[in-house]
Every structure is written in C-alpha cells, then in structure tokens.
Design a protein around this motif. Structure first.
Motif, short mmCIF file in Angstrom:
data_model
loop_
_atom_site.label_atom_id
_atom_site.label_comp_id
_atom_site.label_asym_id
_atom_site.label_seq_id
_atom_site.Cartn_x
_atom_site.Cartn_y
_atom_site.Cartn_z
N THR A 152 1.13 -1.13 0.44
CA THR A 152 0.13 0.31 -0.41
C THR A 152 1.03 1.63 0.19
O THR A 152 1.78 0.85 0.50
CB THR A 152 -0.95 0.11 1.24
OG1 THR A 152 -0.64 0.32 2.23
CG2 THR A 152 -1.37 -1.65 1.35
N PRO A 153 0.58 2.47 0.29
CA PRO A 153 0.77 3.74 -0.14
C PRO A 153 1.58 3.89 0.57
O PRO A 153 2.87 4.45 1.35
CB PRO A 153 0.13 4.99 -0.66
CG PRO A 153 -0.82 4.35 -1.66
CD PRO A 153 -0.54 2.30 -0.96
N GLU A 154 1.26 3.47 2.25
CA GLU A 154 1.39 3.78 3.52
C GLU A 154 2.16 2.63 4.11
O GLU A 154 3.62 3.99 3.90
CB GLU A 154 0.22 3.46 4.31
CG GLU A 154 -1.02 5.01 4.59
CD GLU A 154 -2.22 4.58 2.48
OE1 GLU A 154 -2.67 5.03 3.13
OE2 GLU A 154 -1.49 3.41 3.18
N GLN A 155 2.25 1.65 3.54
CA GLN A 155 3.83 0.74 3.67
C GLN A 155 4.80 1.39 2.52
O GLN A 155 6.17 0.93 3.00
CB GLN A 155 3.35 -0.51 3.27
CG GLN A 155 2.33 -0.97 4.13
CD GLN A 155 1.47 -2.89 3.61
OE1 GLN A 155 2.15 -2.92 2.38
NE2 GLN A 155 1.90 -3.76 4.90
N ARG A 156 4.16 1.49 1.65
CA ARG A 156 5.63 2.23 0.81
C ARG A 156 5.92 3.64 1.75
O ARG A 156 7.17 3.31 0.93
CB ARG A 156 5.52 2.33 -0.67
CG ARG A 156 5.47 1.41 -1.63
CD ARG A 156 6.85 1.20 -1.73
NE ARG A 156 7.69 1.66 -2.71
CZ ARG A 156 7.78 2.15 -3.92
NH1 ARG A 156 7.06 1.42 -4.34
NH2 ARG A 156 8.05 3.23 -3.86
N ALA A 157 5.32 4.51 2.19
CA ALA A 157 5.20 5.74 2.31
C ALA A 157 6.88 5.25 3.73
O ALA A 157 8.29 6.03 3.16
CB ALA A 157 4.35 6.54 2.94
N LEU A 158 6.62 4.29 4.52
CA LEU A 158 7.49 4.48 5.39
C LEU A 158 9.67 4.10 4.72
O LEU A 158 10.39 4.77 5.71
CB LEU A 158 6.63 3.84 6.07
CG LEU A 158 5.96 3.61 6.92
CD1 LEU A 158 5.70 1.88 8.31
CD2 LEU A 158 6.10 4.71 8.75
N VAL A 159 9.31 3.03 3.20
CA VAL A 159 10.62 2.69 3.06
C VAL A 159 11.13 4.28 2.29
O VAL A 159 12.33 4.27 2.33
CB VAL A 159 10.27 1.30 2.79
CG1 VAL A 159 11.34 0.95 2.24
CG2 VAL A 159 9.51 0.47 2.99
N ASP A 160 10.57 4.37 2.08
CA ASP A 160 10.90 5.72 1.18
C ASP A 160 11.28 6.91 1.54
O ASP A 160 12.01 7.50 1.10
CB ASP A 160 9.27 6.32 -0.37
CG ASP A 160 9.57 4.85 -1.19
OD1 ASP A 160 10.08 3.77 -1.42
OD2 ASP A 160 8.11 4.43 -1.60
N LEU A 161 10.62 6.98 2.98
CA LEU A 161 11.17 8.51 3.14
C LEU A 161 12.61 8.14 4.11
O LEU A 161 13.61 9.26 3.52
CB LEU A 161 10.47 8.69 4.27
CG LEU A 161 9.09 8.79 4.31
CD1 LEU A 161 8.04 9.49 5.62
CD2 LEU A 161 9.32 10.81 3.16
N GLU A 162 12.62 6.52 4.25
CA GLU A 162 14.19 5.98 4.86
C GLU A 162 15.44 5.93 3.78
O GLU A 162 16.40 6.26 3.52
CB GLU A 162 14.11 4.61 6.25
CG GLU A 162 13.21 5.32 6.79
CD GLU A 162 13.52 3.60 7.92
OE1 GLU A 162 14.06 2.41 7.07
OE2 GLU A 162 11.83 3.32 8.56
N THR A 163 14.88 5.73 2.56
CA THR A 163 15.26 5.40 1.36
C THR A 163 16.12 7.25 0.68
O THR A 163 16.95 7.27 0.53
CB THR A 163 14.96 4.91 0.00
OG1 THR A 163 14.18 3.56 1.10
CG2 THR A 163 16.01 4.37 -1.17
N HIS A 164 14.78 8.08 1.06
CA HIS A 164 15.15 9.38 0.40
C HIS A 164 15.71 10.24 1.15
O HIS A 164 16.89 11.46 0.81
CB HIS A 164 14.37 9.97 0.02
CG HIS A 164 13.66 9.07 -1.96
ND1 HIS A 164 13.42 8.16 -1.66
CD2 HIS A 164 14.33 8.80 -2.68
CE1 HIS A 164 12.88 7.34 -2.47
NE2 HIS A 164 13.30 8.00 -3.73
#
Length: 415
Positions: free
Chosen positions: A194-206
């Motif tokens: 989901t976008p919510e799950q992806r958000a947590l990963v993407d923030l730490e990635t970027h």
C-alpha cells in the motif's frame, strides 16, 4: 494545461504523439531547464523553483485548455518551425520543469523500447525548441541528471551550464551499496502493498535518519513527511507499470561514453556535480568519479544529505546552483571554477575539484592491502550483478502475477 508534443510512437496501426506536461515559473533572460528523476514529476522541484525565482506561481497562468490534436503533416514539422521568439525580459530567472515521458501528466508509451536517456534527452531538447530557448542552464536530478548528460553531449551548444544532482553512470552504478540497512529496506520494499507501507520505506531511502528525526513543532519531520507523502500519492495516483519499467530501462541502459565526456569538456560551459554524501541509492563515489572525468570544467559539491538532498538541504543546493549561474555570467575560467580549495562550510558542504581517494602506503604490506582491496571490489561487483539478476527476475514475476503496482516518489516540500 501547457503541453508540448515531442515525439511519436506506433500503437497498433496508428501513430500516437508523445506529449510532455510542463510548467514555467518566473521571468527573465536567464533560462533554467529542470529535469527530474525516476518516477518524479515536475513539482518535485519545488524548493529549487522557489529558490531560483522567488515564487511558486506558474508564469503560464495555471491550467489552460489542452491543444487540439495535430495532423500528420503538422506533427512531422520540426518543433523550431513554430517556436516563439525568445524575449529579453531582464535579469530575472525563468524556470521550466516538466514530467518525463512515462509519469505524471505526460504521455506513457506502452513499451520500454520507447524509453532511454537519449530519447528523453531529445524530449528535453524538443521542449526547449517549443519554448523558443536558444540556450539554457540544464539542471538534472538522479535519472534526470543522466538525461542532462546525454543532452549536454547531444547538443552542447544549447547549454549555458550543467548541474548534476545525485547522479551515477547508469547500469551497474544504479545498484545501491549492499549493507544491512539496504538489505532491510529492500526486503520491506518488496513486501509493501500500500502507499502507506511504501511511504515508510521511501522516506528512509531518500532522507537521512538525522533529518527525519528532527523535531518540528510537536512532532518529528518523519511524521509530517509521511502524511504529505501519502496525501500526494492519494491525490496523484500511482505510476503505471509500463511507465515505471520504461524509466527503469532508461537508467539500466544509460551509459556516457568517453567521447561524450570529451564533448562536454570541450563545450566550454561549467559543470557542477552536487551530491548527498549519505545517498544510499546513488553512491557518492560514482558522482566523484564523474566529476574527476569532467575536469577541468567540473566542480564537486558534497553535501550532508541523502538522495533527495535538494529537499533535505535546499538552501545549500540553491546556493550551489546560483553560484553556477553567476560563474557563467561572469565568464569564470574552467580552471578557476574547479580549482577552489577544499573547505567545509558551517552548513556541512564540502566543495572540491577532486574526489576523495583511498591512500595506501607502498611496500610489501601496501601491495597486499591493494590486492585485498581490489579483490573485495571485484567480489562486490559480482555480488551486485547477481543481486541485479535476482531483482530483475523478481520484478518480471511480480508483473506477471500482478501482485502490486509500483508508485512514484511524491513531491515532498521541505518544511
């Protein structure tokens, strides 16, 4: 809405036009073309638009009716045939940013063969023609920096200067550094549905952990960016599979040849390579190597930040971009531009003409260390190649079973 038709592709028995959605901000004789990276849209340049022009109000007056479809004869005519005359409107800065093919409001060609950094560089050049820009400062981020490199080699006479933010050489250099943090992020990314799950990963990635953990009013910056990220994806939607795969293909097949680098060096314009030293997506060592290969016209600007250093350190990035514009206007000589001595500013920026290298003592012990270092480098490259094959195979399987769809990194404004 402002669109520019830049190319055509065959869809069955018909030919379809490729249109780019773009926005213009500010007014002035100094033209700046901003080229965004993988899965990003034009509004991802918000901090730089505001920093360069002082405003976030589109100069094109907001939404306007879409242009009528052109005939085959009109589409075949060169873009310069109807381009408006460039106006001299003073010392201000006019910025244009756009959605690359495959994302946002621009056309999404259906097959990855319609995507490469060279093709998208021609898109950017056609947009310059459409705008009537004879020359422009070209600033690119990540994949957009790869596109900008191709544009600089393809039409060096059209560039006033070149800025490459968080850039790599494409291909194997697109793989991140393999460590415990990256393996954890990759595992969580593949499990995200989901976008919510992806958000947590993407923030730490970027972004860096330090930046995300900063206290802003009554909560952390991580919480604020998380809400903005999810809101951005919910309003704009997820990037299509074919658009994502096409842009990935462009990054994977990208390569700047020695001849192209020679062309860029010989063109006479100045280059700034700007990078977040904690970037785990595009490793800073690749940017330093590129800056070294572009000497004497290139300067390396090493900032405390991650992949979205343009959002994490907007003031420092904007200062570096303005320095490049000012140096171009003052006709600064290449050796003066690149020979600035190393120094660390209060903001944590390290400016250097030379990349940091590993110093090893000579002698028997030194030779053994060099051999061990070279062996480890080769092993890591082989490991990355294997990981790359696994990731590519997984992506193909995921597309077949339609488990999930990739999403683009939403534009996140720095607070």
């Amino acid at each position: 809405m402002p669109y520019c038709e830049v190319d055509r592709y065959q869809a069955g028995d018909k030919w379809e036009g490729v249109r780019l959605f773009y926005r213009r901000y500010g007014r002035g004789a100094t033209k700046v073309l901003l080229v965004i990276g993988l899965a990003g849209t034009h509004d991802s340049w918000g901090p730089q638009i505001r920093g360069l022009t002082g405003s976030m109000e589109p100069a094109d007056g907001g939404d306007v009716p879409e242009p009528a479809a052109r005939t085959d004869e009109e589409a075949a005519a060169p873009a310069t045939a109807t381009a408006p005359e460039e106006e001299d409107v003073g010392e201000g800065i006019e910025v244009c940013c756009f959605d690359n093919r495959g994302v946002g409001r621009s056309t999404i060609p259906p097959h990855k063969s319609y995507y490469s950094t060279a093709i998208m560089a021609r898109d950017a050049l056609a947009l310059m023609d459409h705008l009537g820009w004879k020359k422009a400062h070209v600033f690119g981020h990540s994949m957009g920096a790869m596109i900008s490199c191709k544009l600089a080699a393809m039409a060096p006479h059209r560039l006033s200067s070149l800025a490459l933010l968080n850039v790599t050489g494409g291909g194997m250099e697109c793989f991140p550094k393999v460590d415990a943090q990256m393996l954890s992020l990759a595992f969580r990314f593949l499990r995200a549905r989901t976008p919510e799950q992806r958000a947590l990963v993407d923030l730490e990635t970027h972004y860096t952990k330090e930046y995300l953990d900063e206290e802003v009013e009554s909560c952390t910056r991580r919480a604020i960016l998380y809400k903005e990220y999810v809101k951005g994806i919910s309003s704009s939607g997820m990037q299509s599979n074919c658009g994502f795969e096409g842009q990935i293909n462009a990054c994977w097949t990208h390569k700047v040849t020695t001849k192209e680098l020679d062309t860029i060096r010989a063109a006479g314009f100045l280059v700034s390579v700007i990078h977040g030293r904690h970037d785990i997506i595009a490793q800073v060592c690749h940017a330093r190597r590129l800056a070294q290969r572009l000497l004497p016209v290139a300067r390396m600007v090493d900032l405390h930040g991650a992949h979205l250093v343009s959002h994490e350190r907007p003031q420092e990035v904007n200062n570096a971009l303005m320095d490049l514009i000012k140096a171009t206007k003052s006709a600064t000589a290449p050796h003066e531009w690149s020979s600035q001595p190393e120094n660390t500013s209060e903001t944590g920026a390290l400016i250097s003409a030379r990349p940091v290298t590993l110093a090893i003592r000579t002698g028997e012990a030194g030779n053994a260390a060099v051999a061990a270092y070279n062996l480890l480098a080769k092993l890591q490259l082989s490991f990355l190649y294997v990981i790359g094959l696994i990731v590519m195979a997984f992506e193909h399987m995921r597309n077949i079973v339609r488990v999930t769809k990739p999403v683009r990194v939403a534009a996140i404004e720095s607070s």
